[in-house]
Design an enzyme around this catalytic site. Structure first.
Site: not given
Ligand SMILES: *Cc1c(COP(=O)(O)O)cnc(C)c1O
Length: 393
Positions: A51, A104, A177, A202
């Site tokens: 961890r 998001y 982000d 992504k």
């Molecule tokens: C998918 C996404 C998230 C969350 O990510 P996870 O890996 O599903 O927890 C946060 N911000 C944006 C812009 C996203 O597209």
């Protein structure tokens, strides 16, 4: 299991080393001559319990660190893990967050539903309105300013240098982000951001086969985030980290290809009379063109405009659904950033909880389709969209 201690794989390769980093699945480690006191003092740099730190997770983080030109990076269990852990690292009791309204869906829930119940104040503003940012930051002592590089699904680019200026003048930390834009197209740290968070699920992973997140920024801050990963338990599994590492080996190739496809698709859709609007930073009528000039990275004169395209069909959400279901190459599914082209309609997916009026106020048009371009041959993909639109005239 053979008698005695577990086998050491290294025994079978006395003179060679693997080209691909092994998946270090071990949770615990022989300390040999080290005492627990030594490793505890070595602190966050030692590998001794899964961890805290894991070499496979670290090699994936290193790739993102370099892609973001960051001093350091640390992987987390998911994108939400990265966002929540970063905010809980930065915030202290009573602190205030000023965040973009266009975020998001689960980030929105974290900001407007969870953080206030934990004693943090959150104010949301229109990400494109600099006066609104200024007013919100001036309205009270602000600890964190939070924005997404490219808003979903309108694809408005945030004016990161200006927002960074507003945040820093108030002594706040700017968290960005960068999931939708990716460091191939925008490097927020170079534009004034203090920390970058990602859903590595992504484009960074790129194959829709692992959930992961990452935080990149100054080493001291990333170390503080790592401390919270340990106490909150938002660490990444080594198997998933390996998949992210492998995906990152083709990150630039994939992004370069998907960017070009998005550019061609946006142009092709714009040429149709039954498509009433197309959003992509490469288009001459892109509303944030001036910001794009300052924020997007470039190849020579050409802007790197990203792999996401949104377009609105004449005929509203009903026709959008019918068109989408006619697609044979592009896949109708949530998420983005995979090698397969993914399409969705915000009204029944990412933004289903908004009323039609709220969606309109957020500039999510009736009939909007969001496309995450993959790596298929772009002429086939464009034919796919044209055929689906023709069939549903
Ligand atoms: C998918 C996404 C998230 C969350 O990510 P996870 O890996 O599903 O927890 C946060 N911000 C944006 C812009 C996203 O597209």
């Amino acid at each position: 299991m053979s008698a005695g201690r577990p086998a050491r794989a290294e025994r079978f390769m006395p003179r060679t080393r693997p080209v691909v980093p092994p998946i270090h699945q071990s949770v615990t480690y022989f300390l040999d001559d080290l005492a627990y006191k030594d490793v505890q003092e070595g602190g966050l740099d030692e590998v001794w319990y899964g961890r805290f730190r894991n070499p496979t997770v670290d090699v994936a983080a290193e790739e993102v660190r370099d892609a973001e030109s960051a001093e350091a990076a640390f992987m987390t269990s998911s994108g939400m893990g990265a966002i929540a852990t970063t905010l809980l690292t930065l915030l202290r009791r009573g602190d205030r967050v000023v965040a973009a309204r266009q975020v998001y869906g689960d980030t929105r829930d974290l900001l407007v539903r969870d953080l206030p119940t934990w004693g943090f104040d959150v104010e949301q503003v229109d990400a494109t309105d600099l006066d609104a940012w200024r007013a919100a930051v001036a309205a009270g002592p602000t600890r964190v300013v939070y924005v997404e590089t490219l808003a979903n699904p309108q694809l408005d680019l945030a004016d990161l240098p200006a927002i960074a200026g507003i945040a820093h003048e108030a002594g706040a930390v700017l968290v960005v982000d960068n999931t939708f834009a990716t460091p191939y197209n925008v490097q927020p740290l170079a534009l004034g951001a203090d920390v970058v968070v990602h859903s590595a699920t992504k484009f960074l992973n790129g194959h829709s086969d692992a959930i992961a997140g990452v935080v990149a920024g100054p080493a001291e801050l990333v170390r503080e985030v790592q401390r919270r990963v340990i106490t909150l338990g938002t660490c990444l599994d080594p198997h998933a980290a390996y998949l992210v590492w492998r995906g990152l080996q083709t990150f630039e190739l994939r992004m370069s290809r998907s960017n070009e496809t998005a550019r061609s698709l946006a142009a092709a859709l714009s040429a149709r009379d039954d498509v009433v609007g197309v959003r992509h930073p490469s288009l001459p009528d892109y509303e944030r063109a001036e910001v794009a000039q300052r924020v997007l990275r470039r190849d020579g004169d050409a802007l790197r405009a990203g792999a996401m395209v949104s377009f609105t069909v004449d005929g509203g959400d009903e026709r959008a659904l019918r068109v989408m279901r006619r697609l044979e190459i592009a896949c109708e599914a949530t998420s983005l950033g995979g090698v397969e082209t993914l399409v969705s309609t915000p009204f029944n997916s990412s933004h289903f909880s908004l009323t039609p009026d709220e969606r309109r106020a957020a500039r999510i048009d009736d009939g909007m389709i969001r496309v995450s371009c993959g790596v298929e041959p772009s002429d086939l993909l464009i034919d796919d969209f044209n055929r689906a639109l023709d069939q549903e005239r």
